[in-house]
Design a protein around this motif. Structure first.
Motif, mmCIF file in Angstrom:
data_model
loop_
_atom_site.group_PDB
_atom_site.id
_atom_site.type_symbol
_atom_site.label_atom_id
_atom_site.label_comp_id
_atom_site.label_asym_id
_atom_site.label_seq_id
_atom_site.Cartn_x
_atom_site.Cartn_y
_atom_site.Cartn_z
ATOM 1 N N GLU A 236 0.829 -1.210 0.000
ATOM 2 C CA GLU A 236 0.000 0.000 0.000
ATOM 3 C C GLU A 236 0.861 1.256 0.000
ATOM 4 O O GLU A 236 0.596 2.206 -0.759
ATOM 5 C CB GLU A 236 -0.932 0.001 1.201
ATOM 6 C CG GLU A 236 -1.893 1.183 1.216
ATOM 7 C CD GLU A 236 -2.947 1.063 2.291
ATOM 8 O OE1 GLU A 236 -4.012 1.704 2.137
ATOM 9 O OE2 GLU A 236 -2.733 0.336 3.276
ATOM 10 N N ILE A 237 1.900 1.275 0.840
ATOM 11 C CA ILE A 237 2.801 2.430 0.881
ATOM 12 C C ILE A 237 3.425 2.686 -0.482
ATOM 13 O O ILE A 237 3.450 3.813 -0.985
ATOM 14 C CB ILE A 237 3.903 2.192 1.943
ATOM 15 C CG1 ILE A 237 3.323 2.312 3.352
ATOM 16 C CG2 ILE A 237 5.055 3.178 1.765
ATOM 17 C CD1 ILE A 237 4.259 1.822 4.436
ATOM 18 N N VAL A 238 3.926 1.621 -1.089
ATOM 19 C CA VAL A 238 4.640 1.762 -2.366
ATOM 20 C C VAL A 238 3.695 2.164 -3.489
ATOM 21 O O VAL A 238 4.016 3.033 -4.306
ATOM 22 C CB VAL A 238 5.378 0.453 -2.695
ATOM 23 C CG1 VAL A 238 5.959 0.497 -4.107
ATOM 24 C CG2 VAL A 238 6.492 0.202 -1.676
ATOM 25 N N CYS A 239 2.515 1.545 -3.541
ATOM 26 C CA CYS A 239 1.569 1.867 -4.622
ATOM 27 C C CYS A 239 1.079 3.314 -4.555
ATOM 28 O O CYS A 239 0.746 3.907 -5.577
ATOM 29 C CB CYS A 239 0.375 0.912 -4.595
ATOM 30 S SG CYS A 239 0.740 -0.724 -5.244
ATOM 31 N N ASP A 240 1.055 3.874 -3.363
ATOM 32 C CA ASP A 240 0.655 5.277 -3.225
ATOM 33 C C ASP A 240 1.713 6.234 -3.770
ATOM 34 O O ASP A 240 1.428 7.412 -4.006
ATOM 35 C CB ASP A 240 0.384 5.607 -1.755
ATOM 36 C CG ASP A 240 -0.943 5.052 -1.271
ATOM 37 O OD1 ASP A 240 -1.761 4.648 -2.120
ATOM 38 O OD2 ASP A 240 -1.156 5.012 -0.041
#
Length: 376
Positions: A236-240
């Motif tokens: 989630e962190i990376v995709c944001d």
């Protein structure tokens, strides 16, 4: 390579898209069967194309480099011509395989020295020669050389490793951009986000990888033993952070539930050996849950392997017959089970695409997650 975003889910970050390559178009989200040594184990290329409609498969740089070797692959005209697969190919850089050779490799700034698992011979992988090797293999999408950290991993080591992966990426890009493809079609380089399970490192790595402006981006270093919740949090962190207009590839993941949860977080591409490896051991994935076909309960069950799967609509294979084949270690058992599991995985991502487009992905996903974890 061209990526086109087609639809977005309103209740999650799931999306559909298409990736155009020299060997065809890939509809995302997509699962990529793993063909480590130039073949998806126990599955014929014709079956991959016709029976399960695999749009792209993987090859592995480490294994192909060792056997059959670059001389043979170049003489053949690349992996597409060598194995007869005329659809898109992606190659892993070998970073994960080198990571797994803990006892027989040394990691330095120059690259990684390792000993072959086949004959013990000594080799060196550097960012530069890994790019050259992937030019020879000729995949449509090639991966940057990185270090995959273990789990658990100390923060200091994860930070040092991530920084080196970024430096290696600069060298990969320089070599890739200064060389030409060998077989008359373009190739695309994907960088890889690292940082173990540390939020600040994952943010830093995602920002660095995004700054290189490549046509797609990958997330590595997950599905290496960490709890699923950690995987989802890092994803989630990376995709944001990774750009929305580029495909996002989560490497080495995973179970059917992992696929659905990560699609909801914005992932477009997956690969994993699980469907074929588990198949060879008698574990089947179905819409109702997981079947261990070796259990005695299936000994006299002459119903179809999966009545809901159109793969078996015109075939007479029963649960009892497949159980017999697997327990007898007949090659046909591995073939049937592998084809079944890959068909299920491709059905799952195709259904996810349709649900995203229809606007009911989250409701369907939540229902499927409950079902897929059941043991039948």
């Amino acid at each position: 390579m061209k990526f086109t975003l087609q639809a977005k889910d309103k209740q999650s970050k799931a999306r559909t898209g298409s990736i155009e390559t020299a060997h065809g178009t890939i509809q995302t989200p997509i699962f990529m069967p793993v063909g480590t040594a130039g073949t998806v184990k126990a599955v014929h290329q014709r079956e991959l194309a016709d029976d399960i409609n695999a749009q792209i498969i993987l090859g592995n740089t480490y294994h192909l480099y060792l056997r059959p070797g670059l001389e043979v692959l170049q003489a053949a005209g690349g992996l597409h011509r060598f194995n007869g697969w005329d659809r898109p190919l992606l190659t892993d850089s070998g970073g994960y395989q080198v990571y797994s050779l803990t006892e027989v490799r040394k990691i330095r700034e120059e690259g990684v020295t390792f000993r072959s698992h086949i004959d013990g011979s000594k080799h060196l992988f550097t960012p530069e020669n890994v790019m050259d090797t992937q030019r020879v293999i000729g995949a449509d999408i090639v991966m940057a050389f990185d270090e995959c950290t273990p789990y658990p991993c100390e923060y200091k080591y994860a930070k040092h490793s991530m920084a080196m992966t970024h430096r290696w990426l600069s060298r990969c890009c320089a070599r890739f951009d200064s060389t030409e493809p060998l077989y008359g079609y373009e190739q695309t380089l994907f960088p890889i986000v690292q940082g173990s399970v540390y939020k600040d490192l994952r943010r830093q790595s995602a920002e660095t990888i995004a700054s290189f402006g490549r046509d797609g981006n990958a997330i590595g270093g997950l599905s290496v033993g960490e709890p699923a919740e950690e995987m989802y949090a890092m994803t989630e962190i990376v995709c944001d952070i990774l750009p929305e207009d580029k495909p996002r590839y989560l490497m080495g993941v995973g179970t059917p539930v992992n696929l659905l949860e990560n699609i909801a977080l914005g992932i477009d591409m997956f690969d994993c050996v699980m469907p074929t490896r588990n198949a060879r051991n008698g574990m089947l994935f179905t819409r109702q849950g997981v079947i261990n076909i070796k259990n005695k309960k299936w000994e006299s069950d002459f119903s179809p392997i999966d009545a809901e799967s159109d793969l078996w609509a015109d075939r007479a294979y029963s649960k009892a017959y497949l159980r017999h084949l697997i327990r007898s270690q007949e090659i046909l058992g591995a073939q049937i089970a592998s084809l079944h599991n890959l068909h299920f995985y491709l059905w799952l991502v195709n259904e996810a695409r349709e649900r995203i487009a229809a606007g009911d992905f989250c409701e369907w996903k939540n229902r499927m997650v409950r079902q897929l974890g059941e043991k039948i």
